[in-house]
Write an enzyme that holds these catalytic residues in place. Structure first.
Site, PDB file in Angstrom:
ATOM      1  N   ARG A   1       1.432  -1.432   7.104  1.00 53.63           N
ATOM      2  CA  ARG A   1       2.334  -1.371   8.541  1.00 53.63           C
ATOM      3  C   ARG A   1       2.676  -2.761   8.715  1.00 53.63           C
ATOM      4  NH1 ARG A   1      -0.894   2.450  12.894  1.00 53.63           N
ATOM      5  NH2 ARG A   1      -1.376   4.290  11.484  1.00 53.63           N
TER       6      ARG A   1
ATOM      7  N   CYS B   1       3.424   7.054   2.633  1.00 58.02           N
ATOM      8  CA  CYS B   1       4.548   8.230   2.824  1.00 58.02           C
ATOM      9  C   CYS B   1       5.578   8.044   3.579  1.00 58.02           C
ATOM     10  CB  CYS B   1       3.758   9.418   3.368  1.00 58.02           C
ATOM     11  SG  CYS B   1       2.337  10.160   1.968  1.00 58.02           S
TER      12      CYS B   1
ATOM     13  N   TYR C   1      -7.912  14.101   0.987  1.00 57.73           N
ATOM     14  CA  TYR C   1      -6.901  15.096   0.146  1.00 57.73           C
ATOM     15  C   TYR C   1      -7.937  15.652  -1.026  1.00 57.73           C
ATOM     16  CZ  TYR C   1      -3.467  12.958   2.985  1.00 57.73           C
ATOM     17  OH  TYR C   1      -2.557  12.517   3.934  1.00 57.73           O
TER      18      TYR C   1
ATOM     19  N   ALA D   1       2.006   8.345  -1.960  1.00 55.44           N
ATOM     20  CA  ALA D   1       1.377   9.463  -2.663  1.00 55.44           C
ATOM     21  C   ALA D   1       2.375  10.505  -3.176  1.00 55.44           C
ATOM     22  CB  ALA D   1       0.465  10.244  -1.390  1.00 55.44           C
TER      23      ALA D   1
ATOM     24  N   LEU E   1      -5.564  -3.150   8.263  1.00 55.97           N
ATOM     25  CA  LEU E   1      -5.363  -3.966   9.102  1.00 55.97           C
ATOM     26  C   LEU E   1      -5.205  -5.369   8.707  1.00 55.97           C
ATOM     27  CD1 LEU E   1      -6.682  -2.371  12.547  1.00 55.97           C
ATOM     28  CD2 LEU E   1      -4.192  -2.461  11.710  1.00 55.97           C
TER      29      LEU E   1
ATOM     30  N   ARG F   1      -7.882   5.113  -5.679  1.00 51.38           N
ATOM     31  CA  ARG F   1      -8.139   5.040  -4.361  1.00 51.38           C
ATOM     32  C   ARG F   1      -9.347   5.866  -3.825  1.00 51.38           C
ATOM     33  NH1 ARG F   1      -4.214   3.962   0.668  1.00 51.38           N
ATOM     34  NH2 ARG F   1      -4.342   1.601  -0.097  1.00 51.38           N
TER      35      ARG F   1
ATOM     36  N   GLN G   1       1.411   6.012  -6.853  1.00 53.50           N
ATOM     37  CA  GLN G   1      -0.016   6.844  -6.699  1.00 53.50           C
ATOM     38  C   GLN G   1       0.001   8.210  -6.624  1.00 53.50           C
ATOM     39  OE1 GLN G   1      -1.281   7.672  -2.324  1.00 53.50           O
ATOM     40  NE2 GLN G   1      -2.865   6.286  -2.811  1.00 53.50           N
TER      41      GLN G   1
ATOM     42  N   SER H   1       0.702  -1.182  -0.020  1.00 50.13           N
ATOM     43  CA  SER H   1       0.021   0.091   0.029  1.00 50.13           C
ATOM     44  C   SER H   1       0.866   1.222   0.151  1.00 50.13           C
ATOM     45  CB  SER H   1      -0.980   0.094   1.254  1.00 50.13           C
ATOM     46  OG  SER H   1      -1.776   1.034   1.123  1.00 50.13           O
ATOM     47  N   PRO H   2       0.442   2.311  -0.590  1.00 42.84           N
ATOM     48  CA  PRO H   2       1.139   3.509  -0.711  1.00 42.84           C
ATOM     49  C   PRO H   2       1.582   4.256   0.808  1.00 42.84           C
ATOM     50  CG  PRO H   2      -0.430   3.446  -2.286  1.00 42.84           C
ATOM     51  CD  PRO H   2      -0.667   2.639  -1.572  1.00 42.84           C
TER      52      PRO H   2
END
Length: 360
Positions: A323, A25, A181, A57, A300, A229, A99, A22-23
């Site tokens: 994560r 930052c 965003y 991103a 998760l 997304r 992304q 997953s993107p």
């Protein structure tokens, strides 16, 4: 039904498995340029066996950055540092995706650990824009309302960044319209109080997302997939909803989007989100069932059996881990062993692989 380690074909591209990075930052760029941190961070997830490695991103304009340390793709000089990482990912048998994003009213803020809220102009901050002049929170920048010329510039910036992404060698591009965003700000009635053709009705509030996706699809090769997304819900009454997400996903599919990356939240700071294992997966399943478009599930997802169950039961076509892949870059290799599936290992690591493993 397919399982976690079966390939996934989107248009003319086949991912080697259903696991995506997953993107995330990293807040480690200078003037938008990728560096050695990004190479090691992203490259190690490809070494670890993720089928799709989505870069964080990446701002389509300087004012579209969340923080001064965000990646960017608003000028040609930023292409080669990204291309270097893409080449390494390709060599590992993974697919590199990027992304593209604009932070809108959540721009010009401190990176985590550096401060909180708006970056002052004398410390590198800048003016921010939004659909309406409403700040995300009291300590965030107060945005200027985008006029029609500004909206047109945003669309052009996304298309130009997609062209640069293609030159960098990316084979997947994702439009970021989630997490509060800019594009999500246009979607949600909580942040969009415009009275023109970009505000008010569902048709008007979704206009910018549709125009951006159409512009990116126009410059992105026909054989390569385009992802979007979306935040499935704002988790606030009167905000963007799951039904809105289903309806928009149907439209985006018709415009050439190949997979909806289904997340949630991020629009307001005080939303009450029932976070727990796989808490967003039901949204992905609903979008997949009701819109007929392929989806990715995120949020998760940590255990191999959990991820495999999501794929085997048809809740999603792809799982995106964040994560858990920070904790374990080699999660896909470990998951294959736990699920008794075969997956290739880096030649350099074969001595540590399960008996009978093949080299990439």
């Amino acid at each position: 039904m397919p399982h976690l380690f079966e390939p996934l074909t989107l248009r003319g591209l086949t991912l080697p498995n259903r696991i995506a990075v997953s993107p995330m930052c990293e807040y480690s760029a200078e003037d938008g340029f990728a560096n050695d941190w990004h190479l090691v961070h992203l490259g190690s997830r490809a070494v670890g066996g993720a089928g799709l490695v989505l870069f964080e991103a990446t701002a389509v304009s300087p004012e579209g950055r969340i923080s001064p340390q965000d990646l960017g793709l608003w000028r040609d000089e930023q292409i080669e540092p990204l291309a270097r990482i893409v080449r390494f990912i390709d060599d590992q048998g993974s697919v590199a995706g990027i992304q593209l994003a604009h932070a809108g009213r959540k721009a010009s803020t401190w990176a985590p650990g550096a401060g909180d809220g708006a970056v002052p102009p004398d410390q590198g901050g800048w003016d921010v824009v939004a659909p309406s002049p409403l700040p995300f929170a009291g300590h965030y920048p107060h945005p200027h309302e985008l006029d029609r010329d500004g909206i047109a510039a945003v669309i052009d910036d996304f298309a130009a960044a997609a062209r640069r992404a293609l030159r960098a060698g990316f084979r997947v591009v994702e439009v970021h319209a989630a997490h509060g965003y800019l594009l999500h700000q246009f979607l949600s009635p909580l942040s969009n109080q415009r009275g023109d053709e970009y505000g008010g009705s569902f048709e008007n509030r979704t206009r910018l997302v549709r125009e951006v996706v159409a512009a990116v699809r126009e410059v992105w090769p026909e054989q390569l997939p385009l992802l979007v997304r979306l935040s499935a819900t704002d988790w606030v009454d009167g905000g963007w909803s799951a039904q809105d997400t289903v309806k928009l996903s149907q439209t985006l599919k018709a415009l050439g989007a190949d997979l909806i990356d289904v997340s949630s939240g991020g629009m307001v700071p005080d939303a009450r989100i029932p976070v727990g294992p796989g808490y967003q997966t039901p949204f992905a399943a609903r979008v997949r069932q009701e819109s007929g478009v392929a989806v990715g599930a995120v949020g998760l997802i940590t255990a191999p059996a959990q991820a495999d169950h999501i794929i085997r039961t048809g809740q999603a076509d792809l799982v995106l881990l964040a994560r858990e892949l920070l904790r374990d870059p080699y999660w896909p290799l470990h998951a294959a062993e736990a699920l008794r599936q075969s997956t290739p290992w880096p030649r350099q690591y074969l001595r540590a692989a399960p008996h009978g493993s093949r080299a990439r």
